[in-house]
Motif scaffolding. Structure first.
Motif, PDB file in Angstrom:
ATOM      1  N   ASN A 148      48.465  31.977  27.772  1.00  0.00           N
ATOM      2  CA  ASN A 148      48.708  30.594  27.369  1.00  0.00           C
ATOM      3  C   ASN A 148      49.821  30.470  26.338  1.00  0.00           C
ATOM      4  O   ASN A 148      50.674  29.588  26.431  1.00  0.00           O
ATOM      5  N   ILE A 149      49.803  31.345  25.324  1.00  0.00           N
ATOM      6  CA  ILE A 149      50.824  31.236  24.283  1.00  0.00           C
ATOM      7  C   ILE A 149      52.193  31.592  24.835  1.00  0.00           C
ATOM      8  O   ILE A 149      53.211  31.014  24.443  1.00  0.00           O
ATOM      9  N   LEU A 150      52.238  32.510  25.794  1.00  0.00           N
ATOM     10  CA  LEU A 150      53.517  32.849  26.436  1.00  0.00           C
ATOM     11  C   LEU A 150      54.027  31.670  27.257  1.00  0.00           C
ATOM     12  O   LEU A 150      55.236  31.384  27.270  1.00  0.00           O
ATOM     13  N   THR A 151      53.128  30.965  27.921  1.00  0.00           N
ATOM     14  CA  THR A 151      53.506  29.771  28.683  1.00  0.00           C
ATOM     15  C   THR A 151      54.037  28.694  27.746  1.00  0.00           C
ATOM     16  O   THR A 151      55.071  28.065  28.011  1.00  0.00           O
ATOM     17  N   SER A 175      55.263  29.137  24.694  1.00  0.00           N
ATOM     18  CA  SER A 175      56.516  29.610  24.103  1.00  0.00           C
ATOM     19  C   SER A 175      57.697  29.363  25.040  1.00  0.00           C
ATOM     20  O   SER A 175      58.762  28.895  24.615  1.00  0.00           O
ATOM     21  N   ALA A 176      57.517  29.683  26.325  1.00  0.00           N
ATOM     22  CA  ALA A 176      58.594  29.471  27.309  1.00  0.00           C
ATOM     23  C   ALA A 176      58.923  27.989  27.425  1.00  0.00           C
ATOM     24  O   ALA A 176      60.099  27.589  27.465  1.00  0.00           O
ATOM     25  N   TYR A 177      57.888  27.145  27.434  1.00  0.00           N
ATOM     26  CA  TYR A 177      58.061  25.692  27.522  1.00  0.00           C
ATOM     27  C   TYR A 177      58.850  25.160  26.315  1.00  0.00           C
ATOM     28  O   TYR A 177      59.692  24.265  26.450  1.00  0.00           O
ATOM     29  N   LEU A 178      58.599  25.740  25.134  1.00  0.00           N
ATOM     30  CA  LEU A 178      59.286  25.295  23.906  1.00  0.00           C
ATOM     31  C   LEU A 178      60.662  25.943  23.731  1.00  0.00           C
ATOM     32  O   LEU A 178      61.365  25.646  22.763  1.00  0.00           O
ATOM     33  N   GLY A 179      61.023  26.854  24.634  1.00  0.00           N
ATOM     34  CA  GLY A 179      62.326  27.507  24.523  1.00  0.00           C
ATOM     35  C   GLY A 179      62.312  28.744  23.640  1.00  0.00           C
ATOM     36  O   GLY A 179      63.320  29.091  23.034  1.00  0.00           O
ATOM     37  N   HIS A 180      61.163  29.403  23.571  1.00  0.00           N
ATOM     38  CA  HIS A 180      60.997  30.632  22.787  1.00  0.00           C
ATOM     39  C   HIS A 180      61.488  30.490  21.336  1.00  0.00           C
ATOM     40  O   HIS A 180      62.382  31.204  20.896  1.00  0.00           O
ATOM     41  N   PRO A 181      60.868  29.589  20.573  1.00  0.00           N
ATOM     42  CA  PRO A 181      61.294  29.403  19.172  1.00  0.00           C
ATOM     43  C   PRO A 181      61.130  30.663  18.327  1.00  0.00           C
ATOM     44  O   PRO A 181      61.873  30.876  17.364  1.00  0.00           O
ATOM     45  N   GLU A 182      60.165  31.530  18.663  1.00  0.00           N
ATOM     46  CA  GLU A 182      59.906  32.747  17.879  1.00  0.00           C
ATOM     47  C   GLU A 182      61.074  33.722  17.907  1.00  0.00           C
ATOM     48  O   GLU A 182      61.140  34.641  17.072  1.00  0.00           O
ATOM     49  N   SER A 232      47.421  35.223  19.297  1.00  0.00           N
ATOM     50  CA  SER A 232      48.523  34.369  19.750  1.00  0.00           C
ATOM     51  C   SER A 232      49.817  34.584  18.971  1.00  0.00           C
ATOM     52  O   SER A 232      50.897  34.292  19.484  1.00  0.00           O
ATOM     53  N   THR A 233      49.723  35.086  17.753  1.00  0.00           N
ATOM     54  CA  THR A 233      50.946  35.337  16.977  1.00  0.00           C
ATOM     55  C   THR A 233      51.708  36.548  17.498  1.00  0.00           C
ATOM     56  O   THR A 233      52.865  36.766  17.130  1.00  0.00           O
ATOM     57  N   ASN A 234      51.079  37.343  18.367  1.00  0.00           N
ATOM     58  CA  ASN A 234      51.652  38.627  18.767  1.00  0.00           C
ATOM     59  C   ASN A 234      52.721  38.521  19.852  1.00  0.00           C
ATOM     60  O   ASN A 234      52.883  39.416  20.682  1.00  0.00           O
ATOM     61  N   ILE A 235      53.454  37.422  19.824  1.00  0.00           N
ATOM     62  CA  ILE A 235      54.611  37.279  20.715  1.00  0.00           C
ATOM     63  C   ILE A 235      55.915  37.471  19.932  1.00  0.00           C
ATOM     64  O   ILE A 235      56.992  37.430  20.515  1.00  0.00           O
ATOM     65  N   ILE A 236      55.801  37.696  18.620  1.00  0.00           N
ATOM     66  CA  ILE A 236      57.000  37.908  17.808  1.00  0.00           C
ATOM     67  C   ILE A 236      57.396  39.383  17.825  1.00  0.00           C
ATOM     68  O   ILE A 236      56.560  40.254  18.041  1.00  0.00           O
ATOM     69  N   THR A 237      58.679  39.629  17.601  1.00  0.00           N
ATOM     70  CA  THR A 237      59.152  40.991  17.349  1.00  0.00           C
ATOM     71  C   THR A 237      59.653  40.997  15.912  1.00  0.00           C
ATOM     72  O   THR A 237      60.762  40.540  15.627  1.00  0.00           O
ATOM     73  N   PRO A 238      58.817  41.475  14.982  1.00  0.00           N
ATOM     74  CA  PRO A 238      59.150  41.369  13.561  1.00  0.00           C
ATOM     75  C   PRO A 238      60.142  42.431  13.099  1.00  0.00           C
ATOM     76  O   PRO A 238      60.456  43.378  13.830  1.00  0.00           O
ATOM     77  N   GLU A 239      60.609  42.273  11.882  1.00  0.00           N
ATOM     78  CA  GLU A 239      61.446  43.290  11.234  1.00  0.00           C
ATOM     79  C   GLU A 239      60.566  44.444  10.753  1.00  0.00           C
ATOM     80  O   GLU A 239      60.968  45.600  10.771  1.00  0.00           O
TER      81      GLU A 239
END
Length: 403
Positions: free
Chosen positions: A31-34, A36-43, A152-159
């Motif tokens: 769901n969060i990936l869907t 995110s894609a809909y919002l244009g991958h803001p992360e 759901s936060t685990n779609i980021i690639t952090p520093e």
């Protein structure tokens, strides 16, 4: 919808772990990936530090944000749950997201959110990431909500990734052994991204080392690389472990100009810079009144040890819990020599105060039950002498009603 109507829609219509417990836990990222894609991958439009752990992740997130703010950066901070106002979850430089943004985001995307049956937490993560993107922050500190691997936060690639501590909490979702829980938390370790571990625990080190090696990620055990003790404005002896993890994470952050003074100043101005509430927070004196949001075995053990170090005549404990807590593990931690005021936090998941009193009595904890947190605290303050100590806790939701 007004701001209040918007919140009521978010809280009432969609699954929310804070209110409903395990039934709201989806355990997948579809769901969060869907969204995110809909919002244009803001992360993907901002840098971040990802923070997981059983205890200390909230304090550590706020400390990281405070240090980066002291260094002059525009810092987003995403945490959960909130204590008083939903907007505490989404901040920039300590200021909560404005009400108009919350209302406009839901209004604009409501049909999509409904059509895809997005949970409260999923939509909140999407809202936060869109806000951080629009406000062009320099970096976000993103606290995991629950677990790590499937959060759901685990779609980021952090520093940098930071894992604070592993203990028994949410075992029905994350696993019934420390190793299993560590595996879920280690899910935030990304390929090639350094990971800092605040607290060295033999059982978890094996898991973290294996996953870091598999993902070619540098692993840093903070206690081995950060000498001495840094001072912080956050009270509680337990913070020294969190601080080491925070400082080690800052040291691993590339491309940011952060001096030792920024670190020391940031650690001493945490609540002032970020608005943190509920961590060994003093609410009054004569008698001394302190609250803390610790709510699992490890966290409460540390807080109760902190209470033992205080000077007082008599101890008064105002406590309440949610229904899914393992009271067989938690209640034996509390001292028998104290006056207890059992209460029910005002949420759907709140444990009935009479049920709590009856169970506590089996462990030698004596006191009365009260229908509300405020009623329990009022009763404690009416009895306590100036030289006494009053502690309020057991649940984030108990603390939320009195801060």
């Amino acid at each position: 919808m007004t701001y209040q109507e918007t919140l009521e829609w978010m809280f009432a219509q969609l699954p929310m772990y804070q209110q409903k417990g395990i039934s709201a836990f989806k355990g997948k990222l579809d769901n969060i990936l869907t969204l995110s894609a809909y919002l244009g991958h803001p992360e993907r439009k901002f840098k971040s530090i990802h923070v997981a752990g059983t205890n200390g992740k909230g304090s550590s997130s706020h400390m990281l944000a405070s240090i980066l703010q002291e260094a002059g950066y525009k810092v987003g901070l995403y945490t959960s749950p909130h204590l008083k106002d939903f907007r505490e979850r989404i901040r920039i430089d300590g200021q909560p997201v404005n009400k108009k943004f919350v209302v406009d985001f839901i209004k604009e995307h409501k049909l999509f959110l409904e059509a895809h049956d997005l949970s409260f937490f999923e939509m909140t993560v999407g809202m936060a990431f869109r806000y951080f993107e629009e406000e062009k922050i320099d970096i976000a500190i993103v606290e995991v909500g629950l677990g790590g691997r499937l959060d759901s936060t685990n779609i980021i690639t952090p520093e940098v990734s930071l894992i604070t501590n592993i203990g028994y909490d949410h075992v029905e979702m994350l696993g019934d052994t420390i190793a299993k829980i560590a595996y879920e938390k280690a899910g935030i370790i990304k390929p090639g991204v350094p990971v800092v571990i605040s607290e060295l625990q033999e059982e978890t080190a094996v898991v973290f080392n294996a996953i870091a090696k598999e993902r070619n990620s540098k692993i840093i055990f903070a206690g081995e690389v950060i000498p001495g003790n840094y001072k912080t404005s956050l009270l509680g002896s337990y913070q020294h472990k969190n601080v080491k993890g925070v400082v080690a994470s800052i040291k691993e952050l590339k491309g940011f100009d952060i001096s030792d003074k920024h670190i020391s100043d940031g650690l001493m101005k945490v609540s002032e810079n970020t608005g943190l509430l509920g961590r060994w927070q003093f609410l009054g004196e004569n008698p001394t009144v302190v609250c803390d949001t610790a709510h699992n075995t490890e966290g409460l053990t540390i807080v109760l040890d902190q209470i033992k170090q205080q000077e007082f005549t008599d101890l008064h404990v105002v406590i309440g819990f949610v229904k899914d807590k393992n009271l067989e593990q938690i209640l034996p931690l509390f001292p028998k020599k104290a006056h207890y005021y059992f209460c029910k936090p005002n949420i759907q998941r709140g444990l009935d105060e009479v049920v709590l009193k009856n169970q506590a009595t089996e462990y030698g904890l004596k006191g009365e039950s009260y229908a509300s947190v405020n009623e329990a605290l009022k009763s404690a303050l009416g009895v306590a002498k100036k030289s006494d100590f009053v502690f309020v806790g057991g649940s984030t939701f108990v603390v939320a009603e009195i801060v």
